[in-house]
Design an enzyme around this catalytic site. Structure first.
Site, mmCIF file in Angstrom:
data_model
loop_
_atom_site.group_PDB
_atom_site.id
_atom_site.type_symbol
_atom_site.label_atom_id
_atom_site.label_comp_id
_atom_site.label_asym_id
_atom_site.label_seq_id
_atom_site.Cartn_x
_atom_site.Cartn_y
_atom_site.Cartn_z
ATOM 1 N N SER A 1 24.404 14.562 3.644
ATOM 2 C CA SER A 1 25.816 14.949 3.625
ATOM 3 C C SER A 1 26.494 14.561 4.947
ATOM 4 C CB SER A 1 25.898 16.469 3.417
ATOM 5 O OG SER A 1 27.233 16.912 3.454
ATOM 6 N N LEU B 1 28.049 13.718 8.343
ATOM 7 C CA LEU B 1 27.765 12.803 9.457
ATOM 8 C C LEU B 1 26.402 12.129 9.266
ATOM 9 C CD1 LEU B 1 28.996 15.064 12.421
ATOM 10 C CD2 LEU B 1 30.311 13.468 11.004
ATOM 11 N N ASP C 1 16.256 16.495 4.527
ATOM 12 C CA ASP C 1 17.293 17.488 4.212
ATOM 13 C C ASP C 1 16.666 18.532 3.304
ATOM 14 O OD1 ASP C 1 19.843 18.796 3.538
ATOM 15 O OD2 ASP C 1 20.799 16.948 4.260
ATOM 16 N N ASP D 1 12.946 21.517 5.696
ATOM 17 C CA ASP D 1 13.714 22.485 6.480
ATOM 18 C C ASP D 1 13.398 22.160 7.936
ATOM 19 O OD1 ASP D 1 14.577 24.599 8.014
ATOM 20 O OD2 ASP D 1 13.920 26.142 6.613
ATOM 21 N N VAL D 2 14.419 21.760 8.705
ATOM 22 C CA VAL D 2 14.150 21.268 10.071
ATOM 23 C C VAL D 2 13.540 22.330 10.980
ATOM 24 C CG1 VAL D 2 15.828 19.376 10.091
ATOM 25 C CG2 VAL D 2 16.572 21.687 10.752
ATOM 26 N N TYR E 1 28.052 30.171 16.810
ATOM 27 C CA TYR E 1 27.930 28.728 16.554
ATOM 28 C C TYR E 1 28.009 27.934 17.866
ATOM 29 C CZ TYR E 1 29.148 24.037 15.049
ATOM 30 O OH TYR E 1 29.164 22.669 14.885
ATOM 31 N N THR F 1 34.396 15.861 7.033
ATOM 32 C CA THR F 1 33.199 16.025 6.186
ATOM 33 C C THR F 1 33.380 17.255 5.295
ATOM 34 O OG1 THR F 1 32.031 17.513 7.682
ATOM 35 C CG2 THR F 1 31.730 15.150 8.064
HETATM 36 N N1 LIG Z 1 32.058 18.021 10.630
HETATM 37 C C1 LIG Z 1 32.526 18.362 11.808
HETATM 38 O O1 LIG Z 1 33.725 18.425 12.058
HETATM 39 C C2 LIG Z 1 31.563 18.703 12.925
HETATM 40 C C3 LIG Z 1 32.100 18.872 14.201
HETATM 41 C C4 LIG Z 1 31.236 19.186 15.240
HETATM 42 C C5 LIG Z 1 29.887 19.307 15.002
HETATM 43 N N2 LIG Z 1 29.403 19.146 13.748
HETATM 44 C C6 LIG Z 1 27.969 19.324 13.550
HETATM 45 O O2 LIG Z 1 27.420 18.148 13.003
HETATM 46 C C7 LIG Z 1 26.324 18.489 12.149
HETATM 47 C C8 LIG Z 1 26.563 17.837 10.789
HETATM 48 O O3 LIG Z 1 27.792 18.301 10.282
HETATM 49 P P1 LIG Z 1 28.371 17.787 8.888
HETATM 50 O O4 LIG Z 1 29.839 17.941 8.965
HETATM 51 O O5 LIG Z 1 27.782 16.487 8.551
HETATM 52 O O6 LIG Z 1 27.800 18.950 7.929
HETATM 53 P P2 LIG Z 1 27.387 18.883 6.389
HETATM 54 O O7 LIG Z 1 27.390 20.302 5.928
HETATM 55 O O8 LIG Z 1 28.186 17.891 5.661
HETATM 56 O O9 LIG Z 1 25.871 18.358 6.468
HETATM 57 C C9 LIG Z 1 24.855 19.117 7.044
HETATM 58 C C10 LIG Z 1 23.566 18.796 6.321
HETATM 59 O O10 LIG Z 1 22.525 19.562 6.940
HETATM 60 C C11 LIG Z 1 21.677 20.031 5.911
HETATM 61 N N3 LIG Z 1 20.947 21.200 6.362
HETATM 62 C C12 LIG Z 1 21.397 22.458 6.576
HETATM 63 N N4 LIG Z 1 20.404 23.267 6.966
HETATM 64 C C13 LIG Z 1 19.281 22.489 7.004
HETATM 65 C C14 LIG Z 1 17.927 22.740 7.328
HETATM 66 N N5 LIG Z 1 17.497 23.962 7.690
HETATM 67 N N6 LIG Z 1 17.044 21.721 7.261
HETATM 68 C C15 LIG Z 1 17.447 20.477 6.880
HETATM 69 N N7 LIG Z 1 18.714 20.178 6.564
HETATM 70 C C16 LIG Z 1 19.625 21.185 6.623
HETATM 71 C C17 LIG Z 1 22.618 20.341 4.748
HETATM 72 O O11 LIG Z 1 21.919 20.418 3.510
HETATM 73 C C18 LIG Z 1 23.585 19.179 4.830
HETATM 74 O O12 LIG Z 1 23.147 18.096 4.043
HETATM 75 C C19 LIG Z 1 26.270 20.007 12.087
HETATM 76 O O13 LIG Z 1 25.318 20.461 13.010
HETATM 77 C C20 LIG Z 1 27.660 20.421 12.541
HETATM 78 O O14 LIG Z 1 27.654 21.677 13.136
HETATM 79 C C21 LIG Z 1 30.204 18.830 12.697
#
Ligand SMILES: NC(=O)c1ccc[n+]([C@@H]2O[C@H](COP(=O)([O-])OP(=O)(O)OC[C@H]3O[C@@H](n4cnc5c(N)ncnc54)[C@H](O)[C@@H]3O)[C@@H](O)[C@H]2O)c1
Length: 260
Positions: A19, A21, A40, A63-64, A167, A202
């Site tokens: 999903s 990024l 994932d 699960d990471v 967070y 996203t």
């Molecule tokens: N989107 C933004 O604006 C933004 C901004 C700053 C930081 N981030 C950070 O970037 C990262 C990715 O964000 P995103 O927007 O792509 O989120 P997203 O929700 O689109 O994707 C996150 C992915 O992580 C997976 N995931 C969750 N828990 C997990 C686990 N325990 N083990 C394995 N996979 C797991 C989910 O299934 C999902 O596919 C996150 O850490 C988020 O906090 C995002």
């Protein structure tokens, strides 16, 4: 001339690759001739995405924060692709709650900070600590480099919103682990950098009301919009290609700084 590396022929492990990024990063890697293991959750769309991207992409339900899951994922990388050059940690969750909500007389739940810390902070640490053993087996390139770790933090590491104390602490911890990880791994020629995105377009952001999206876009100096996931993936590629980037946290946010 400094050595540069294109993505062609690299093997990458991307967490959260189903999903947002992570998915954009997986797609960029595959477009550019890398092989990718998507790590994932079993409930994610990782399997379907990997199948749609062809033989160079494999999904490992992971699960990471689990040692057993990440070890299993690394076994798959080893047996399928024989080596590991790059780890990109994108798996993450968020939580939004005030430390104490005085209107509802409700305290921030301890289980919420424990959960978000376990996935974001412990998960990033867990994947990196287990992956470098395989990475260190790579023969060094002409620069002595054997691999690259790339973490994802967020602008909330520096200026978190109201309701982001839990967070933000995870984003901050990922920033703080970057330099010591780079120092730990320097003798093996493994670099470590972190990307701190601002608001990116996203699914994680899809639930925001339009007025919040407009406010965030308007207060971003330039460009006045959310970042695109492929702009994150492009920065991943830049970090891989530039061997002098190490121990650094790079903001990706159009110059956005929040003053509340
Ligand atoms: N989107 C933004 O604006 C933004 C901004 C700053 C930081 N981030 C950070 O970037 C990262 C990715 O964000 P995103 O927007 O792509 O989120 P997203 O929700 O689109 O994707 C996150 C992915 O992580 C997976 N995931 C969750 N828990 C997990 C686990 N325990 N083990 C394995 N996979 C797991 C989910 O299934 C999902 O596919 C996150 O850490 C988020 O906090 C995002």
């Amino acid at each position: 001339m400094a050595a540069t590396r294109s993505l062609k022929g690299l093997v990458a492990l991307v967490t959260g690759g189903a999903s947002g990024l992570g998915r954009a990063t997986v797609e960029r890697f595959i477009r550019n001739g890398s092989s990718v293991l998507i790590c994932d959750l079993p409930t994610s769309s990782g399997d379907g995405i990997a199948k749609s991207l062809g033989e160079s992409c494999v999904f490992a339900p992971t699960d990471v924060s689990s040692e057993a899951d990440v070890k299993m994922a690394l076994e798959i990388v080893k047996s399928k692709f024989k080596k590991l050059d790059v780890v990109v940690n994108c798996a993450g969750i968020s939580v939004a709650f005030k430390l104490y909500n005085f209107l509802k007389e409700t305290c921030h739940k301890l289980s919420d900070i424990e959960k978000v810390t376990k996935v974001n902070t412990v998960g990033t640490f867990n994947v990196n600590r287990l992956a470098v053993e395989l990475m260190a087996e790579n023969p060094p390139n002409e620069d002595g480099q054997r691999g690259v770790l790339i973490n994802t933090s967020g602008s909330s590491a520096f200026d978190g919103f109201i309701g982001q104390s839990a967070y933000s602490s995870t984003a901050g911890s990922i920033v703080s682990m970057t330099l010591p990880m780079a120092r730990d791994l320097a003798p093996q020629g493994i670099r470590c950098c972190t990307i701190a995105p601002g608001f990116m377009d996203t699914e994680l952001m899809g639930t925001l009301p339009p007025e919040v999206i407009n406010f965030i876009s308007d207060t971003t100096p330039f460009p006045k919009r959310f970042g695109k996931p492929d702009e994150f993936a492009h920065l991943v590629q830049c970090i891989i290609e530039n061997p002098m980037l190490n121990g650094e946290v790079i903001r990706l946010d159009g110059g956005s700084r929040f003053r509340l």
